[in-house]
Design a protein around this motif. Structure first.
Motif, PDB file in Angstrom:
ATOM      1  N   ILE A 100       0.845  -1.205   0.000  1.00 30.31           N
ATOM      2  CA  ILE A 100       0.000   0.000   0.000  1.00 30.31           C
ATOM      3  C   ILE A 100       0.879   1.253   0.000  1.00 30.31           C
ATOM      4  O   ILE A 100       0.387   2.361   0.174  1.00 30.31           O
ATOM      5  N   ASP A 101       2.177   1.028  -0.236  1.00 29.60           N
ATOM      6  CA  ASP A 101       3.073   2.190  -0.309  1.00 29.60           C
ATOM      7  C   ASP A 101       3.881   2.162  -1.612  1.00 29.60           C
ATOM      8  O   ASP A 101       5.063   2.505  -1.646  1.00 29.60           O
ATOM      9  N   GLY A 102       3.207   1.732  -2.672  1.00 25.00           N
ATOM     10  CA  GLY A 102       3.825   1.806  -3.995  1.00 25.00           C
ATOM     11  C   GLY A 102       4.982   0.856  -4.205  1.00 25.00           C
ATOM     12  O   GLY A 102       5.785   1.067  -5.124  1.00 25.00           O
ATOM     13  N   ALA A 153      -4.849   8.398   6.657  1.00 27.51           N
ATOM     14  CA  ALA A 153      -5.200   9.531   5.797  1.00 27.51           C
ATOM     15  C   ALA A 153      -4.016   9.885   4.904  1.00 27.51           C
ATOM     16  O   ALA A 153      -2.853   9.752   5.297  1.00 27.51           O
ATOM     17  N   GLY A 154      -4.317  10.311   3.690  1.00 27.85           N
ATOM     18  CA  GLY A 154      -3.249  10.661   2.751  1.00 27.85           C
ATOM     19  C   GLY A 154      -3.395   9.873   1.458  1.00 27.85           C
ATOM     20  O   GLY A 154      -4.384   9.190   1.232  1.00 27.85           O
ATOM     21  N   GLN A 155      -2.372   9.999   0.632  1.00 28.57           N
ATOM     22  CA  GLN A 155      -2.412   9.299  -0.647  1.00 28.57           C
ATOM     23  C   GLN A 155      -1.630   7.983  -0.557  1.00 28.57           C
ATOM     24  O   GLN A 155      -0.546   7.942   0.020  1.00 28.57           O
ATOM     25  N   HIS A 156      -2.221   6.941  -1.126  1.00 29.64           N
ATOM     26  CA  HIS A 156      -1.560   5.643  -1.127  1.00 29.64           C
ATOM     27  C   HIS A 156      -1.551   5.077  -2.545  1.00 29.64           C
ATOM     28  O   HIS A 156      -2.521   5.235  -3.282  1.00 29.64           O
ATOM     29  N   VAL A 157      -0.469   4.402  -2.871  1.00 31.41           N
ATOM     30  CA  VAL A 157      -0.416   3.700  -4.151  1.00 31.41           C
ATOM     31  C   VAL A 157      -0.486   2.199  -3.861  1.00 31.41           C
ATOM     32  O   VAL A 157       0.426   1.620  -3.266  1.00 31.41           O
ATOM     33  N   LEU A 158      -1.609   1.593  -4.277  1.00 28.48           N
ATOM     34  CA  LEU A 158      -1.839   0.172  -4.031  1.00 28.48           C
ATOM     35  C   LEU A 158      -1.323  -0.635  -5.224  1.00 28.48           C
ATOM     36  O   LEU A 158      -1.721  -0.387  -6.356  1.00 28.48           O
ATOM     37  N   VAL A 159      -0.419  -1.559  -4.954  1.00 24.67           N
ATOM     38  CA  VAL A 159       0.098  -2.408  -6.030  1.00 24.67           C
ATOM     39  C   VAL A 159       0.111  -3.864  -5.585  1.00 24.67           C
ATOM     40  O   VAL A 159       0.099  -4.173  -4.385  1.00 24.67           O
ATOM     41  N   SER A 160       0.135  -4.759  -6.548  1.00 25.05           N
ATOM     42  CA  SER A 160       0.194  -6.190  -6.264  1.00 25.05           C
ATOM     43  C   SER A 160       1.197  -6.842  -7.199  1.00 25.05           C
ATOM     44  O   SER A 160       1.503  -6.309  -8.270  1.00 25.05           O
TER      45      SER A 160
END
Lengths: 408, 408
Positions: free
Chosen positions: B333-335, B365-372
């Protein structure tokens, strides 16, 4: 959305049930199939789909009443999961107002009988966990048509059943989140959110079903069916899924899930869905209709009564164990005199799903009775003869479900 | 239904291709996405569904052109099998006249390169055997949107893909019925039954694809998708399914299946669907786009850009290995700085199907970059960076497919 409190002391006993039903518009279409009304065969002319299920595939279904819609034997396909457009519908009451789907995540369900009882929204449930499972959904009365004593209720043939993929939160995860079950209750009781008519004892109509507490291990509160948000016709926005148990135990529009010492006092639990002797009045002393039995039936060829030509053919069908996995399926094209083992085709979706089977055969000219017989992983074999009972429940007879085809 | 003979000597070379295309009405809508036209981002206003796919769920899809329709990232659900109403569409040519579905069992397919070559009807195929399997169907250009050099073709994001259940006859059973493969051909070549415009070299437009012969082991001629007769939009009445291979290799309206020494001379085989360096002209010396690579992406939460609230959430997505089964999926969840293993949810539908995965997380709260990131059973791990290529094929980069969400 009024629901009956579990506490019997708070229930009202009212006279004039019949007129109250009529006033609520629940007469012929609403509850005929749940009441003691005489069995009515489907009318020869096709009835229209009701508005809440207008999106069903009209060519794949038989509309008995607005609340009882059957899948045709020829419309199961060989792809295991029954498409939502083809899946049967059986509602004990007319569905709630479609506006309950306007904000799906806002729907609430009350959890009782746990250490930290509380009410949760669907939105909250979705943060607790997610699972997906396939189950056979089958009406308790599927196969009722074959009972010679013509029990009351819809005369389903084979099509009050389907294999469906559910997504939701496991009940065990939810219970764990709420501190575990309180004490040692014997039952898990689900209460539906249908709108009940005013001026009538709610327990007469309330859809509230109790199942043995152990069923919670594999149960789910589901918000998705076949990868789409759960439709109103099938219990959306939230439905209790109890794998292995007949359809009525999978409570739609679920408003309350409680772990209880006693079974629900609702009529649908106490006197309906009981296995009673023909001629007797079903009551709480009769066994409740809960788990399903091993069952299978042929779906092709010839299920749509098309002319068959002599030669090679592949006999196909569906088979499930109910509470256990399918071990094997045997097929006969001579009404049960001789049998051959069929191949199970397609992926195994788990013990509560059905398997599809296929057997290549040579069909000679003449009439053939195609039958199938499933055995589950515990060695239980599908019964040859139905278990006779007053209301015509749980017909698993392989002989009753034979398909007669004419080959030229 | 005219199709090109495999023998190159019988092919006509005609001048005036562009005007012939225009005359056949195949300009903008028919083949823009298959040609070298510049990439066009989807228009801001939603385009209508074309008539042959009017039954698709408009809320679940993005219509790029009448022949390129994408599933929204938020519309995959968690039930594994993509409902037909939500599945992407990508046709290289406009589909044939719907009348080809009037008598599905009468459709014919010619089988060549076997000991007893012949033409069979679908009705005959159905007597030879039946199997069901789940496969990931993915357009070769899925993920093209993320190539910074803006390749020609549809700018698919994640939604030119789905997981689908097919029913039909295994190609190996069919070949066995016809005496086995003749000689030692290297390729299995399928020819589509689209109507080709007159006055044009058929090889320019013919949908004819060759894959390595070994692919026949798991291939199928399918007449059913997701338990329903195969629709025109998806290749009905009969489609070649080559599990693990990108969409174009799964030839629709299949008219001929041949075991051949050489690859098809059609343009779609020779110069399209080739992995060529950016700036170069793709040709037969470049690798063909065949098998898929391990790939996964996040589908929830936040795929529909709704506002997310801080707290518990369950990150979900889909993952597949391409040619091999999924072994594990990790989620960040942190790119991509830190990873956690996700749970695979739901039944395993076989190595060619996708798995859905879920990981409960706490979102601040804030922006998250979700990757798999998926790993297959052979230890192949989804790549971090795309493999750059001229036409923007097979983008499997986990970084490109990240989902940025804003949490308050």
């Amino acid at each position: 959305m009024e629901t009956t409190p579990l506490n019997p002391a708070r229930r009202r006993l009212l006279a004039g049930s019949a007129s109250a039903l009529a006033a609520a518009g629940l007469g012929a279409t609403g509850i005929a199939q749940a009441s003691d009304a005489p069995a009515k065969p489907p009318a020869p002319a096709a009835k229209p789909l009701p508005p809440y299920a207008a999106w069903k595939d009209a060519d794949s279904v038989i509309v008995h009443t607005p609340n009882t819609i059957e899948t045709k034997r020829s419309a199961f396909g060989d792809g295991i999961i029954t498409p939502t457009r083809q899946l049967y519908v059986r509602n004990n009451l007319p569905p709630p107002n479609p506006s309950i789907l306007d904000d799906r995540d806002a729907w609430t369900v009350e959890i009782l009988g746990v250490k930290q009882p509380r009410t949760l929204t669907v939105g909250e449930l979705k943060t607790l966990g997610v699972e997906t499972m396939a189950t056979v959904l089958q009406c308790s009365g599927n196969g009722r048509k074959f009972f010679p004593h013509k029990p009351s209720g819809t005369p389903w043939e084979v099509g009050a059943a389907g294999c469906v993929m559910w997504t939701g939160v496991p009940v065990r995860a939810l219970v764990e989140y709420l501190g575990g079950v309180e004490g040692s209750p014997s039952f898990m009781t689900g209460t539906g959110g249908e709108t009940l008519p005013e001026g009538l004892d709610p327990k007469t109509l309330l859809v509230e079903r109790s199942v043995p507490r152990e069923a919670m291990q594999d149960a789910m509160l589901a918000w998705e069916m076949n990868n789409e948000p759960l439709t109103l016709a099938h219990g959306g926005p939230l439905r209790l899924i109890v794998p292995g148990y007949t359809g009525v135990n999978n409570v739609k529009y679920i408003k309350r899930l409680a772990f209880t010492a006693e079974q629900s006092p609702a009529k649908i639990q106490q006197t309906s869905y009981r296995m009673a002797a023909i001629g007797s009045k079903p009551g709480p002393d009769n066994p409740s209709v809960w788990g399903m039995e091993p069952k299978s039936w042929i779906t092709a060829p010839g299920a749509d009564r098309q002319a068959l030509k002599a030669g090679r053919a592949v006999v196909r069908g569906v088979a499930f164990g109910g509470m256990h996995a399918v071990k094997r399926v045997d097929v006969s094209i001579d009404g049960g005199k001789t049998w051959k083992q069929a191949a199970l085709i397609g992926p195994d979706l788990g013990k509560y799903a059905w398997r599809q089977f296929a057997l290549p055969v040579e069909l000679s000219a003449g009439q053939h009775v195609l039958v199938s017989r499933v055995e589950d992983s515990e060695g239980n074999v599908q019964v040859e003869a139905r278990v006779e009972n007053a209301d015509g429940y749980v017909n698993s007879s392989w002989r009753d479900h034979g398909l007669t085809v004419n080959v030229s």
